[in-house]
Design a protein around this motif. Sequence first.
Motif, PDB file in Angstrom:
ATOM      1  N   GLU A 531      54.088  47.374  33.032  1.00 14.75           N
ATOM      2  CA  GLU A 531      53.619  45.556  32.787  1.00 14.75           C
ATOM      3  C   GLU A 531      53.949  45.615  34.971  1.00 14.75           C
ATOM      4  OE1 GLU A 531      57.168  43.035  31.500  1.00 14.75           O
ATOM      5  OE2 GLU A 531      56.558  43.365  29.552  1.00 14.75           O
ATOM      6  N   ILE A 532      54.329  46.674  35.686  1.00 18.00           N
ATOM      7  CA  ILE A 532      55.153  46.723  36.889  1.00 18.00           C
ATOM      8  C   ILE A 532      53.491  47.262  37.684  1.00 18.00           C
ATOM      9  CG2 ILE A 532      56.287  47.913  38.509  1.00 18.00           C
ATOM     10  CD1 ILE A 532      58.450  48.238  37.284  1.00 18.00           C
ATOM     11  N   CYS A 533      52.243  47.524  37.219  1.00 21.48           N
ATOM     12  CA  CYS A 533      51.236  48.163  37.367  1.00 21.48           C
ATOM     13  C   CYS A 533      50.418  47.014  37.329  1.00 21.48           C
ATOM     14  CB  CYS A 533      50.846  49.428  36.506  1.00 21.48           C
ATOM     15  SG  CYS A 533      51.732  50.841  36.409  1.00 21.48           S
ATOM     16  N   LEU A 534      50.773  46.015  36.075  1.00 22.24           N
ATOM     17  CA  LEU A 534      50.200  45.100  35.340  1.00 22.24           C
ATOM     18  C   LEU A 534      50.001  43.870  36.548  1.00 22.24           C
ATOM     19  CD1 LEU A 534      49.192  43.524  32.551  1.00 22.24           C
ATOM     20  CD2 LEU A 534      49.613  42.277  34.745  1.00 22.24           C
ATOM     21  N   VAL A 535      51.068  43.344  37.622  1.00 20.32           N
ATOM     22  CA  VAL A 535      51.648  42.722  38.253  1.00 20.32           C
ATOM     23  C   VAL A 535      51.277  43.419  39.705  1.00 20.32           C
ATOM     24  CG1 VAL A 535      53.227  41.795  40.046  1.00 20.32           C
ATOM     25  CG2 VAL A 535      53.668  41.318  37.469  1.00 20.32           C
ATOM     26  N   LYS A 536      51.049  44.285  39.701  1.00 17.11           N
ATOM     27  CA  LYS A 536      50.169  45.149  41.028  1.00 17.11           C
ATOM     28  C   LYS A 536      48.856  45.209  41.378  1.00 17.11           C
ATOM     29  CE  LYS A 536      51.269  47.621  44.996  1.00 17.11           C
ATOM     30  NZ  LYS A 536      52.296  47.153  46.346  1.00 17.11           N
ATOM     31  N   ALA A 537      48.431  45.698  39.906  1.00 20.77           N
ATOM     32  CA  ALA A 537      46.504  45.046  40.054  1.00 20.77           C
ATOM     33  C   ALA A 537      46.751  43.402  40.194  1.00 20.77           C
ATOM     34  CB  ALA A 537      46.056  45.544  38.432  1.00 20.77           C
ATOM     35  N   TRP A 538      47.595  42.012  39.689  1.00 18.28           N
ATOM     36  CA  TRP A 538      47.288  40.779  39.865  1.00 18.28           C
ATOM     37  C   TRP A 538      47.741  40.894  41.361  1.00 18.28           C
ATOM     38  CZ3 TRP A 538      50.481  37.153  41.447  1.00 18.28           C
ATOM     39  CH2 TRP A 538      49.879  35.941  41.607  1.00 18.28           C
ATOM     40  N   ASN A 539      47.993  41.497  42.164  1.00 19.25           N
ATOM     41  CA  ASN A 539      48.004  40.933  43.272  1.00 19.25           C
ATOM     42  C   ASN A 539      47.672  41.607  44.185  1.00 19.25           C
ATOM     43  OD1 ASN A 539      50.696  39.817  43.284  1.00 19.25           O
ATOM     44  ND2 ASN A 539      51.605  41.690  43.576  1.00 19.25           N
ATOM     45  N   PHE A 540      46.515  42.725  43.867  1.00 19.32           N
ATOM     46  CA  PHE A 540      45.681  43.159  44.694  1.00 19.32           C
ATOM     47  C   PHE A 540      44.246  41.457  44.450  1.00 19.32           C
ATOM     48  CE2 PHE A 540      41.418  45.124  44.097  1.00 19.32           C
ATOM     49  CZ  PHE A 540      41.300  45.694  45.403  1.00 19.32           C
ATOM     50  N   ALA A 541      43.536  41.918  43.066  1.00 20.83           N
ATOM     51  CA  ALA A 541      43.191  40.799  42.569  1.00 20.83           C
ATOM     52  C   ALA A 541      43.436  39.780  43.153  1.00 20.83           C
ATOM     53  CB  ALA A 541      42.611  40.900  41.186  1.00 20.83           C
ATOM     54  N   GLU A 542      44.018  39.161  43.633  1.00 26.04           N
ATOM     55  CA  GLU A 542      44.010  37.816  44.092  1.00 26.04           C
ATOM     56  C   GLU A 542      44.118  38.008  45.445  1.00 26.04           C
ATOM     57  OE1 GLU A 542      47.094  34.007  44.202  1.00 26.04           O
ATOM     58  OE2 GLU A 542      48.566  36.137  44.721  1.00 26.04           O
ATOM     59  N   VAL A 543      44.195  38.959  46.550  1.00 26.09           N
ATOM     60  CA  VAL A 543      43.845  39.218  48.121  1.00 26.09           C
ATOM     61  C   VAL A 543      42.516  39.394  47.642  1.00 26.09           C
ATOM     62  CG1 VAL A 543      44.177  40.403  49.778  1.00 26.09           C
ATOM     63  CG2 VAL A 543      46.309  39.791  48.423  1.00 26.09           C
ATOM     64  N   HIS A 544      41.819  40.416  46.847  1.00 27.91           N
ATOM     65  CA  HIS A 544      40.686  40.524  46.854  1.00 27.91           C
ATOM     66  C   HIS A 544      39.591  39.262  46.212  1.00 27.91           C
ATOM     67  CE1 HIS A 544      36.492  41.773  45.800  1.00 27.91           C
ATOM     68  NE2 HIS A 544      36.774  43.650  46.493  1.00 27.91           N
TER      69      HIS A 544
END
Length: 821
Positions: A531-544
Motif C-alpha cells: 500500500e505504501i508503494c501504491l501511494v508512491k506510484a499515485w504521487n508520481f502519476a499525478e506529478v507526471h
Amino acid sequence: MTRAQSQIFVVGDAAALCCHQFSTCWRLWTSYIEDCINKGSAHNFTLDSLKQDLLEISELCRSEDEESSDSESTTSEIPDIEDPILQELLDESKYINVPLTEEDLFPVLQHEQFVSSVSNQFAEVDEEQLLTNSSTHKHCELVKESFDRAYARPLDERLFPVLQHEQFVSSSVSNQFAEVDEEQLLTNSSTHKHCELVKESFDRAYARPLDEPSIRIEIKGRKNIGQAFPGDKVTVEILSEISNPPTGKVINIVESADTVKEFVCTLERHDSQVMIPINKCISKIYTPFWKDKPNHIAVRNPENLKIEKFIKINEEAHRKYLFVVRVLKWRKFYKYPLGIVVGKFPNITTLEDGLKVLDIEFQLRRTLSSSLERQMIDFQSLNLFEDGRIDFRMLPTFTIDPTDSQDLDDAIIVRDLGECYEIGVHISDVASFVAKDSELDKYARQLCTSFYSCGKEPIHMFPKELSADFFSLIPNQERRAISLIIQVDTKTNHIKTRLICKSVIHSKRKFSYDEVEDILENNRQQSDPLEICLVKAWNFAEVHRRYRKQEDWCYKKPDEDVTLGRRQSHLMVEELMIMFNHMVAERLLFDETTRSITPLSEHVSHELNNQGLIHRRAMPNSQACIYDSETFPILKSVLRCLKTAIHPQLLPFAMAFRRLIGHYDLDIDSYTWASSPIRRYADVIVQRLLHSVIGKTNVRYTAHDIDLSCMEFPRKNDQPSAYERKANALHFAIELSTQSERKVAYIVELNASGTNFRLSFPLNSTSISENLDIICLLCILEIYRFNGYLPSGFSDLNNSQSKAIREELTNPFTLIQGPPG
C-alpha cells in the motif's frame, strides 16, 4: 386473350387472388378486381361478397394458426430426404445464362437475333477440325424434352444420349464469357487494384489497395459492390480518378474473409423466402421453402444440416423470431445469396439472449483445433528465463484491475533507493510465446482484440486458457514481462534514467479499483508495504500528469463505467500506461531498424506546433480523410475549449471535430499501443519490434506489412467498441423495461419544423447513442389530437402546459424522464 388486344378474360378465385395469405401479388389483383367491379365487368360477385369471402378466409387462417402449437412441426413430420429445391439451386449444371435487355427484360422479341448470334459463334468453329476426334465430338440430332432440357443422338450411333443441352450451353458458352484473366487485369495497375473491401452498408463500401493502403476507393451501389462480403480481398476497377476520392467497382473476389458466413436475420415482410440481416452491411439472403411444405421455414442442425423443425410463417413468426442464416453460395447473376436457416431465437427478453445474438452478428464464435490445444499444453514446460532476462521476482509487485477481471496485462513495481525511487511498469510478454504467422498468431489476428460486455465473461483474443492464466500477471505466479524501469529524483520528481528490458516478475497482490480508491482517500499512515508503494506510484502519476497536461491536468472526460469523484485509481493506471507507450514509441523511433516501420497510434496522429497547426502523422482516420492538404489551421484557444467536450454550446462542434481528428488530449509527441498485448493484436506487433531492438535481431516486419496492419487495425478496433455499445444499450433497455432512469442530456439540434430534436448523453456515451433523434412529445400529442384520439396514458395538454414544454425544449439543461419501457 383475343385478337382485339383489349379484351381479357380472367377465370379464378377472386377472394384467393386478393388474400395476402395466398397471393404474393394480392395488392395488384385487389386493385384490378375492384376496378372491374366498379366498371361492371365482374360476373357473379360484388364488392360486398368479395369482402365477406376475404373475412372468412382470414378467420380460417387465424384458426389454423391458433391450432398449431408454437407454429412448429415435430421432427416426426419431417421427411428423411434432402430438399429437392435446394439441391436444384445448388446444382450449377442446371442453369443457362440468358442475357437480359437494358430494361432487365427477357429478350422475347429478340429471340431470332439472339439465336442467330449464338449460331454464328458456333458456325465460326471449323467443323472438320471438330470431327477429327470422333471420340469426343459427334454429329447429332437434337431431341428436346422441354424448353430447358434436351438430349442428342449421334447420327452414326443412335443408341444413347450424348450430352444434355443445357449443360453444354452452361459449360461451353457461359464459362467462355465468364472467364477473365486476372493477371492480365492487374498488369494495368493504374486502373485495377488488389484491395480489401470495407462495407459501410449493403450498398456502400470503400476499398483499400493492399499495395497502397493510404488510398481509399469509394464504391457506391449494389451493382458496383457485386457479391463481395465485408473483409473480402477483391479486384477493384477504378471508374473515375478525377473524383476525390476515386470511385470504382468490384470485378472479382480473390479471397473470402470468412469460410462460414452466418448472420442473424428477420423475415422480409413482402417475400417470406427472403431474410433481412440485422447487420446493415450484409445483403438480403434468399432461403427457399421446402418443396412439400410451402409457407414454412426449415430450421436445420448447424452441424449436419439435417432439418430439425418447421416454423409456419405467420404474423407471430414475423414479430417473434430472429433466425440464424448460413450463406451457402452466391451464384453469378443472382440478386441475393442462397442460404439456409440453422437456428432461431425467440423474442429477446433477457440480456443473455441478446448477447448470443451479438456474438453471431460480430462473428465471435470460434473453435480450437487439436494442434492448437497441444501447442498450449507445450507452453507449460517452457523455461521462463532466457538470455538477457532480468529477475524482478523479489521486488514488491502488484496489479490494479476490475474485481472480476482475469486477463491482467500490466503490473507495477515501486522501491525506495534513498535519493531517488524506482518505478517499474511491467507488461506481459506475449510475443515471446506467439511466433509470427503461427496457428496461435492467426487465431488472435482473426479477432484482433478482445470483446467485453457487462454481465458476461469476455470473449478473449487468445484462448481463455492463455488470456486468463498463462499470459496473465495473476498473483503468486512467475511470468515473463517487458519492463520499463525509471529512476525518479525524490525531491524534484524528475526522471533521471530509463530502461526497457525483458524480465521475469512475480506479482504479490491484485488490487481492485475500489480498494485503491479507499486507500487513496484514507489519509492515515500506511503500514502495508504494498500500500505504501501504491501511494508512491499515485504521487508520481499525478506529478507526471500535471507536467504532461499543464493547466488541463485536472480534466478527464467522463467515463460511464467509473463513478465521478472516484477516478484517482483509473487516472493513475492510465498515466503509467501512457508513459510506457510513449517511451516504447520513442525507443523504436530512435533505432534505425524500426524507425520507419513503427506504428503510431491515431491518438497522436495530430501534433500541435507553434503555429497552431495539426499535422497528420500516423494511421489514417477511417471515418474522415483530409485530401486537399495534410494541415489545416486552428486556434489553440479553440482546441482547449473543445477538450472539455461537455460544454453544451460547443458540444455539436466538438462531436464533429472529434470525428474528424480523433483523440487529441495526450499532448505528447509519439505514442503507440504496447501496454495490452493480451487484449490487442497491435500491441503484439509492437512487442515483436521491441524484441528485435532489445535483442539486436532481424526485424520480421516490412514497411508494407506495417502499412497493412495499420489499415486493418482501426477497422477491427471499431468492432469491440460497437459490440460494447450495443451490449450496454441492451442492458440499459432491459433495465428501462422495469423502471425509469434519470440521465443528463443536452439538446444539440432542433429541426426547423419542430417535429424532432437530437439529444446527446455525455455521461452515457457507451450505452446510449451519441446522437439520438427524439420525436417531440408535444408533436405526438398534437398529431393524435388532430386525428381525434390520444394513446392510453396521455391526456390533452392545456395552453400553459404546451408553452412550458416548448420553453423547456429550448433549454439545453432540460432533464427528461420517460415512463417505464
